[in-house]
Motif scaffolding. Structure first.
Motif, mmCIF file in Angstrom:
data_model
loop_
_atom_site.group_PDB
_atom_site.id
_atom_site.type_symbol
_atom_site.label_atom_id
_atom_site.label_comp_id
_atom_site.label_asym_id
_atom_site.label_seq_id
_atom_site.Cartn_x
_atom_site.Cartn_y
_atom_site.Cartn_z
ATOM 1 N N LEU A 4 0.832 -1.204 0.000
ATOM 2 C CA LEU A 4 0.000 0.000 0.000
ATOM 3 C C LEU A 4 0.866 1.253 0.000
ATOM 4 O O LEU A 4 1.844 1.336 0.753
ATOM 5 N N THR A 5 0.512 2.214 -0.891
ATOM 6 C CA THR A 5 1.084 3.558 -0.846
ATOM 7 C C THR A 5 -0.063 4.526 -0.570
ATOM 8 O O THR A 5 -1.200 4.113 -0.362
ATOM 9 N N LYS A 6 0.220 5.812 -0.631
ATOM 10 C CA LYS A 6 -0.822 6.802 -0.339
ATOM 11 C C LYS A 6 -1.860 6.899 -1.443
ATOM 12 O O LYS A 6 -2.958 7.431 -1.230
ATOM 13 N N LYS A 7 -1.527 6.388 -2.635
ATOM 14 C CA LYS A 7 -2.443 6.543 -3.763
ATOM 15 C C LYS A 7 -2.899 5.216 -4.355
ATOM 16 O O LYS A 7 -3.872 5.186 -5.108
ATOM 17 N N GLU A 8 -2.161 4.129 -4.064
ATOM 18 C CA GLU A 8 -2.491 2.876 -4.719
ATOM 19 C C GLU A 8 -2.018 1.668 -3.914
ATOM 20 O O GLU A 8 -1.218 1.793 -2.986
ATOM 21 N N SER A 9 -2.541 0.536 -4.338
ATOM 22 C CA SER A 9 -2.127 -0.728 -3.739
ATOM 23 C C SER A 9 -1.807 -1.694 -4.870
ATOM 24 O O SER A 9 -2.389 -1.612 -5.958
ATOM 25 N N PHE A 10 -0.883 -2.608 -4.599
ATOM 26 C CA PHE A 10 -0.546 -3.648 -5.558
ATOM 27 C C PHE A 10 -0.765 -5.011 -4.916
ATOM 28 O O PHE A 10 -0.493 -5.208 -3.734
ATOM 29 N N LEU A 11 -1.252 -5.933 -5.749
ATOM 30 C CA LEU A 11 -1.327 -7.334 -5.337
ATOM 31 C C LEU A 11 -0.348 -8.085 -6.231
ATOM 32 O O LEU A 11 -0.564 -8.201 -7.437
ATOM 33 N N HIS A 12 0.740 -8.536 -5.626
ATOM 34 C CA HIS A 12 1.767 -9.245 -6.370
ATOM 35 C C HIS A 12 1.493 -10.743 -6.281
ATOM 36 O O HIS A 12 1.252 -11.269 -5.181
ATOM 37 N N ILE A 13 1.562 -11.397 -7.439
ATOM 38 C CA ILE A 13 1.338 -12.840 -7.482
ATOM 39 C C ILE A 13 2.629 -13.490 -7.969
ATOM 40 O O ILE A 13 3.052 -13.260 -9.109
ATOM 41 N N THR A 14 3.214 -14.306 -7.110
ATOM 42 C CA THR A 14 4.495 -14.945 -7.412
ATOM 43 C C THR A 14 4.271 -16.393 -7.815
ATOM 44 O O THR A 14 3.621 -17.145 -7.095
ATOM 45 N N ALA A 15 4.799 -16.750 -8.983
ATOM 46 C CA ALA A 15 4.702 -18.124 -9.489
ATOM 47 C C ALA A 15 3.285 -18.663 -9.377
ATOM 48 O O ALA A 15 3.035 -19.667 -8.672
ATOM 49 N N PRO A 16 2.327 -18.014 -10.043
ATOM 50 C CA PRO A 16 0.926 -18.425 -9.890
ATOM 51 C C PRO A 16 0.666 -19.829 -10.420
ATOM 52 O O PRO A 16 1.363 -20.331 -11.312
ATOM 53 N N LYS A 17 -0.400 -20.424 -9.856
ATOM 54 C CA LYS A 17 -0.868 -21.736 -10.282
ATOM 55 C C LYS A 17 -2.284 -21.588 -10.851
ATOM 56 O O LYS A 17 -2.965 -20.590 -10.562
ATOM 57 N N PRO A 18 -2.731 -22.575 -11.621
ATOM 58 C CA PRO A 18 -4.087 -22.473 -12.196
ATOM 59 C C PRO A 18 -5.170 -22.217 -11.149
ATOM 60 O O PRO A 18 -6.149 -21.509 -11.435
ATOM 61 N N GLU A 19 -4.990 -22.732 -9.940
ATOM 62 C CA GLU A 19 -6.007 -22.527 -8.905
ATOM 63 C C GLU A 19 -6.058 -21.085 -8.393
ATOM 64 O O GLU A 19 -6.967 -20.725 -7.625
ATOM 65 N N ASP A 20 -5.118 -20.255 -8.796
ATOM 66 C CA ASP A 20 -5.173 -18.833 -8.459
ATOM 67 C C ASP A 20 -6.102 -18.063 -9.398
ATOM 68 O O ASP A 20 -6.352 -16.864 -9.184
ATOM 69 N N SER A 21 -6.592 -18.721 -10.434
ATOM 70 C CA SER A 21 -7.520 -18.080 -11.366
ATOM 71 C C SER A 21 -8.790 -17.678 -10.635
ATOM 72 O O SER A 21 -9.433 -18.504 -9.982
ATOM 73 N N ALA A 22 -9.132 -16.390 -10.717
ATOM 74 C CA ALA A 22 -10.287 -15.831 -10.012
ATOM 75 C C ALA A 22 -10.351 -14.351 -10.361
ATOM 76 O O ALA A 22 -9.485 -13.824 -11.059
ATOM 77 N N THR A 23 -11.372 -13.685 -9.842
ATOM 78 C CA THR A 23 -11.418 -12.221 -9.911
ATOM 79 C C THR A 23 -10.914 -11.672 -8.586
ATOM 80 O O THR A 23 -11.354 -12.116 -7.516
ATOM 81 N N TYR A 24 -10.004 -10.730 -8.651
ATOM 82 C CA TYR A 24 -9.449 -10.112 -7.453
ATOM 83 C C TYR A 24 -10.010 -8.696 -7.337
ATOM 84 O O TYR A 24 -9.874 -7.875 -8.245
ATOM 85 N N LEU A 25 -10.645 -8.461 -6.217
ATOM 86 C CA LEU A 25 -11.326 -7.196 -5.964
ATOM 87 C C LEU A 25 -10.572 -6.385 -4.921
ATOM 88 O O LEU A 25 -10.144 -6.916 -3.888
ATOM 89 N N CYS A 26 -10.437 -5.111 -5.189
ATOM 90 C CA CYS A 26 -9.868 -4.166 -4.238
ATOM 91 C C CYS A 26 -11.020 -3.340 -3.670
ATOM 92 O O CYS A 26 -11.972 -3.008 -4.388
ATOM 93 N N ALA A 27 -10.958 -3.020 -2.398
ATOM 94 C CA ALA A 27 -12.017 -2.244 -1.764
ATOM 95 C C ALA A 27 -11.410 -1.292 -0.748
ATOM 96 O O ALA A 27 -10.410 -1.614 -0.102
ATOM 97 N N VAL A 28 -12.029 -0.126 -0.600
ATOM 98 C CA VAL A 28 -11.589 0.826 0.409
ATOM 99 C C VAL A 28 -12.733 1.072 1.373
ATOM 100 O O VAL A 28 -13.905 1.137 0.978
ATOM 101 N N GLN A 29 -12.378 1.208 2.623
ATOM 102 C CA GLN A 29 -13.387 1.513 3.635
ATOM 103 C C GLN A 29 -13.196 2.963 4.032
ATOM 104 O O GLN A 29 -12.098 3.385 4.408
#
Lengths: 111, 113
Positions: free
Chosen positions: A66-91
């Motif tokens: 997380l930074t002040k303006k954005e967030s990153f989701l890093h995926i290292t050496a992904p596998k087929p089971e990581d297939s999905a929709t990834y949602l970001c949300a702010v409260q």
């Protein structure tokens, strides 16, 4: 107006090909940033919470930053089971606390 | 129950009809949220309850939509005079901590013919 933008809309990776998903936000009164995973036909499932710039969280092949303006989701050496929709949300603090979601990144990992 | 329960899982109705969607949150969770999700989109905020009261209903699209949580547990989302554009998956979530992560149900898929 509070806004959350995710990119890319879709990402196709080969198994083992590391990459990052981006979430940029414009909000007033940020109280937390969340990452969720959503499988087809299911409700979103919580992954991480980040509260302040510089914070990092890890879980298996996933790391969120997380930074002040954005967030990153890093995926290292992904596998087929990581297939999905990834949602970001702010409260955000309004009268109470409201959670606003981005449109998501659809990740496809091919074996 | 162990998780958030939503009923019905599927609802098909005709344009102009009235619909109720029910959400049973995780026991002890004081915060309850309703979202609407269209295909390929993220969840769209509708309303948030803290206890029995609506803390923020700014996401309700118009006065055909109404939600209640009379005893601070189960919530019902009510849609009057349904329109085809109301077709979507309606998601309910609850939370013990505010701010905190949300626990979602499987959703109620509404189809308006």
């Amino acid at each position: 107006e509070d806004q959350v933008t995710q990119s890319p809309e879709a990402l196709r990776l080969q198994e083992g090909e590391s990459s990052s998903l981006n979430c940029s936000y414009t909000v007033s009164g940020l109280r937390g940033l969340f990452w969720y995973r959503q499988d087809p036909g299911k409700g979103p499932e919580f992954l991480f919470t980040l509260y302040s710039a510089g914070e990092e969280k890890e879980k298996e092949r996933l790391k969120a930053t997380l930074t002040k303006k954005e967030s990153f989701l890093h995926i290292t050496a992904p596998k087929p089971e990581d297939s999905a929709t990834y949602l970001c949300a702010v409260q955000v603090r309004t009268g109470g606390f409201k959670t606003i979601f981005g449109a998501g990144t659809r990740l496809f990992v091919k074996a | 129950g162990a998780g958030v329960s939503q009923t019905p899982s599927n609802k098909v109705t005709e344009k102009g009809k009235y619909v109720e969607l029910r959400c049973d949150p995780i026991s002890g969770h004081t915060a309850l949220y309703w979202y609407r999700q269209s295909l390929g989109q993220g969840p769209e905020f509708l309303i948030y309850f803290q206890g029995t009261g609506a803390a923020d209903d700014s996401g309700l699209p118009n006065d055909r939509f109404f939600a209640v949580r009379p005893e601070g547990s189960v919530s019902t989302l009510k849609i009057q005079r349904t329109e085809r554009g109301d077709s979507a998956v309606y998601l309910c979530a609850s939370s013990q901590l505010v701010p905190g992560e949300l626990f979602f149900g499987e959703g109620s898929r509404l189809t308006v013919l």
